[in-house]
Design a protein around this motif. Structure first.
Motif, PDB file in Angstrom:
ATOM      1  N   MET A 195       0.943  -0.781  -0.288  1.00 30.26           N
ATOM      2  CA  MET A 195      -0.029   0.392  -0.010  1.00 30.26           C
ATOM      3  C   MET A 195       0.705   1.330  -0.004  1.00 30.26           C
ATOM      4  O   MET A 195       1.560   1.824   0.978  1.00 30.26           O
ATOM      5  N   GLN A 196       0.542   2.073  -0.681  1.00 33.54           N
ATOM      6  CA  GLN A 196       1.515   3.615  -1.104  1.00 33.54           C
ATOM      7  C   GLN A 196       0.192   4.029  -0.182  1.00 33.54           C
ATOM      8  O   GLN A 196      -0.031   4.525  -0.186  1.00 33.54           O
ATOM      9  N   GLU A 197       1.783   5.361   0.217  1.00 29.96           N
ATOM     10  CA  GLU A 197       1.287   6.323   1.319  1.00 29.96           C
ATOM     11  C   GLU A 197       0.699   6.994   0.797  1.00 29.96           C
ATOM     12  O   GLU A 197       0.457   7.638  -0.447  1.00 29.96           O
ATOM     13  N   LYS A 198       0.189   7.938   1.319  1.00 26.57           N
ATOM     14  CA  LYS A 198      -0.143   9.227   0.766  1.00 26.57           C
ATOM     15  C   LYS A 198       0.301  10.619   0.296  1.00 26.57           C
ATOM     16  O   LYS A 198       0.266  11.173   0.295  1.00 26.57           O
ATOM     17  N   SER A 199       1.499  10.268   1.209  1.00 23.58           N
ATOM     18  CA  SER A 199       2.601  11.136   0.730  1.00 23.58           C
ATOM     19  C   SER A 199       3.509  11.058  -0.885  1.00 23.58           C
ATOM     20  O   SER A 199       3.762  11.826  -1.437  1.00 23.58           O
ATOM     21  N   PHE A 200       1.991  10.269  -1.781  1.00 24.02           N
ATOM     22  CA  PHE A 200       2.064  10.334  -2.767  1.00 24.02           C
ATOM     23  C   PHE A 200       2.039  11.341  -3.346  1.00 24.02           C
ATOM     24  O   PHE A 200       2.458  11.545  -3.894  1.00 24.02           O
ATOM     25  N   PHE A 201       0.898  12.369  -3.199  1.00 21.13           N
ATOM     26  CA  PHE A 201      -0.288  13.277  -3.546  1.00 21.13           C
ATOM     27  C   PHE A 201       0.530  14.369  -2.296  1.00 21.13           C
ATOM     28  O   PHE A 201       0.098  15.036  -3.323  1.00 21.13           O
ATOM     29  N   LEU A 202       1.417  14.266  -1.843  1.00 17.79           N
ATOM     30  CA  LEU A 202       2.465  15.483  -1.518  1.00 17.79           C
ATOM     31  C   LEU A 202       3.393  15.873  -1.697  1.00 17.79           C
ATOM     32  O   LEU A 202       4.037  16.567  -1.335  1.00 17.79           O
ATOM     33  N   THR A 203       4.540  14.849  -2.783  1.00 22.28           N
ATOM     34  CA  THR A 203       4.981  14.964  -2.914  1.00 22.28           C
ATOM     35  C   THR A 203       5.139  15.327  -4.335  1.00 22.28           C
ATOM     36  O   THR A 203       4.244  14.325  -5.562  1.00 22.28           O
ATOM     37  N   PHE A 204       5.758  16.115  -4.610  1.00 18.59           N
ATOM     38  CA  PHE A 204       6.062  16.543  -6.272  1.00 18.59           C
ATOM     39  C   PHE A 204       6.853  17.147  -7.354  1.00 18.59           C
ATOM     40  O   PHE A 204       8.238  17.557  -6.972  1.00 18.59           O
ATOM     41  N   LYS A 205       7.197  16.439  -8.354  1.00 19.72           N
ATOM     42  CA  LYS A 205       7.916  16.647  -9.038  1.00 19.72           C
ATOM     43  C   LYS A 205       8.717  17.813 -10.064  1.00 19.72           C
ATOM     44  O   LYS A 205       9.545  18.071 -10.169  1.00 19.72           O
ATOM     45  N   ASN A 206       7.324  17.793  -9.807  1.00 22.32           N
ATOM     46  CA  ASN A 206       7.651  19.425 -10.609  1.00 22.32           C
ATOM     47  C   ASN A 206       6.466  20.523 -11.086  1.00 22.32           C
ATOM     48  O   ASN A 206       4.685  19.174 -10.196  1.00 22.32           O
ATOM     49  N   PRO A 207       5.962  21.311 -11.439  1.00 27.24           N
ATOM     50  CA  PRO A 207       4.478  21.952 -11.154  1.00 27.24           C
ATOM     51  C   PRO A 207       3.288  21.265 -11.755  1.00 27.24           C
ATOM     52  O   PRO A 207       2.247  21.327 -11.558  1.00 27.24           O
ATOM     53  N   LYS A 208       3.832  20.384 -13.072  1.00 28.64           N
ATOM     54  CA  LYS A 208       2.515  19.136 -13.074  1.00 28.64           C
ATOM     55  C   LYS A 208       2.277  18.356 -13.009  1.00 28.64           C
ATOM     56  O   LYS A 208       1.145  18.596 -13.224  1.00 28.64           O
ATOM     57  N   ASP A 209       3.540  18.092 -12.175  1.00 25.65           N
ATOM     58  CA  ASP A 209       3.178  16.761 -11.421  1.00 25.65           C
ATOM     59  C   ASP A 209       1.699  17.530  -9.881  1.00 25.65           C
ATOM     60  O   ASP A 209       0.536  17.260  -9.651  1.00 25.65           O
ATOM     61  N   PHE A 210       2.222  18.831  -9.693  1.00 27.95           N
ATOM     62  CA  PHE A 210       1.253  19.332  -8.656  1.00 27.95           C
ATOM     63  C   PHE A 210      -0.108  19.748  -9.168  1.00 27.95           C
ATOM     64  O   PHE A 210      -1.099  18.842  -7.682  1.00 27.95           O
ATOM     65  N   LEU A 211      -0.334  20.351  -9.901  1.00 29.09           N
ATOM     66  CA  LEU A 211      -1.644  20.515 -10.698  1.00 29.09           C
ATOM     67  C   LEU A 211      -2.012  19.022 -10.920  1.00 29.09           C
ATOM     68  O   LEU A 211      -3.171  19.223 -10.375  1.00 29.09           O
ATOM     69  N   ALA A 212      -1.813  18.264 -11.716  1.00 28.73           N
ATOM     70  CA  ALA A 212      -2.630  16.780 -11.437  1.00 28.73           C
ATOM     71  C   ALA A 212      -2.854  16.044 -10.768  1.00 28.73           C
ATOM     72  O   ALA A 212      -3.950  15.855 -10.114  1.00 28.73           O
ATOM     73  N   LYS A 213      -1.710  16.582  -9.752  1.00 28.85           N
ATOM     74  CA  LYS A 213      -2.381  15.905  -8.124  1.00 28.85           C
ATOM     75  C   LYS A 213      -3.251  16.730  -7.331  1.00 28.85           C
ATOM     76  O   LYS A 213      -4.173  15.687  -6.796  1.00 28.85           O
TER      77      LYS A 213
END
Length: 170
Positions: A1-19
């Motif tokens: 099971m992946q942690e919620k942190s997947f949705f709180l870590t961002f590779k770039n602005p596009k990743d932030f917006l997608a999440k």
């Protein structure tokens, strides 16, 4: 099971917006009932859009779903577990379909919320089959779109019955 942190870590602005999109402005990170919270967040936007046109609300739900499918497919190809509870953009699309069918009156919104949540949690009939058998983004979005459709139809039936009862003048 992946942690919620997947949705709180961002590779770039596009990743932030997608999440942010998938979690509906991070409301899906709620520790309790993220689907219900996401549905509640979606309702004021639906009310506003439907005040212009129910067709626009329905088309918006479909457009949001198409984008959601694409983003979810991308993340699942990268290893994201299927249909994570933090993803609540599907709740927005589903309840918007229901409100587009029933209408954005107070009664319509209440019935949309209640019936959508019941169908989304219970997943009867074709809704459950779609949830279990369709993979990827289409599976994540599809069962909620179906739940919204059936919630909308049931809401119309209930409103029709209430209207008929009211006209009988008991």
């Amino acid at each position: 099971m992946q942690e919620k942190s997947f949705f709180l870590t961002f590779k770039n602005p596009k990743d932030f917006l997608a999440k942010m999109y998938l979690t509906l402005c991070f409301s899906g990170l709620s520790p309790k009932a993220p689907g219900t919270i996401g549905t509640l967040v979606a309702i004021p936007f639906a009310y506003y859009i439907a005040s212009f046109s129910h067709t626009t609300l329905l088309l918006s739900a479909l457009l949001i779903s198409a984008l959601g499918i694409k983003i979810i497919d991308h993340y699942e190809k990268e290893g994201l577990e299927h249909d994570r509870k933090e993803i609540v953009i599907d709740e927005l699309a589903g309840v918007w379909v229901s409100i587009a069918i029933i209408g954005n009156t107070t009664l319509g919104i209440v019935l949309s919320f209640i019936f959508f949540r019941i169908f989304d949690i219970w997943k009867p009939s074709i809704i459950g089959k779609a949830d279990k058998n369709i993979k990827g983004g289409l599976g994540v979005m599809g069962d909620d779109l179906l739940a919204g459709f059936f919630a909308g139809i049931l809401g119309l039936i209930v409103i029709g019955i209430l209207t008929k009862m009211e006209s009988l003048n008991f």
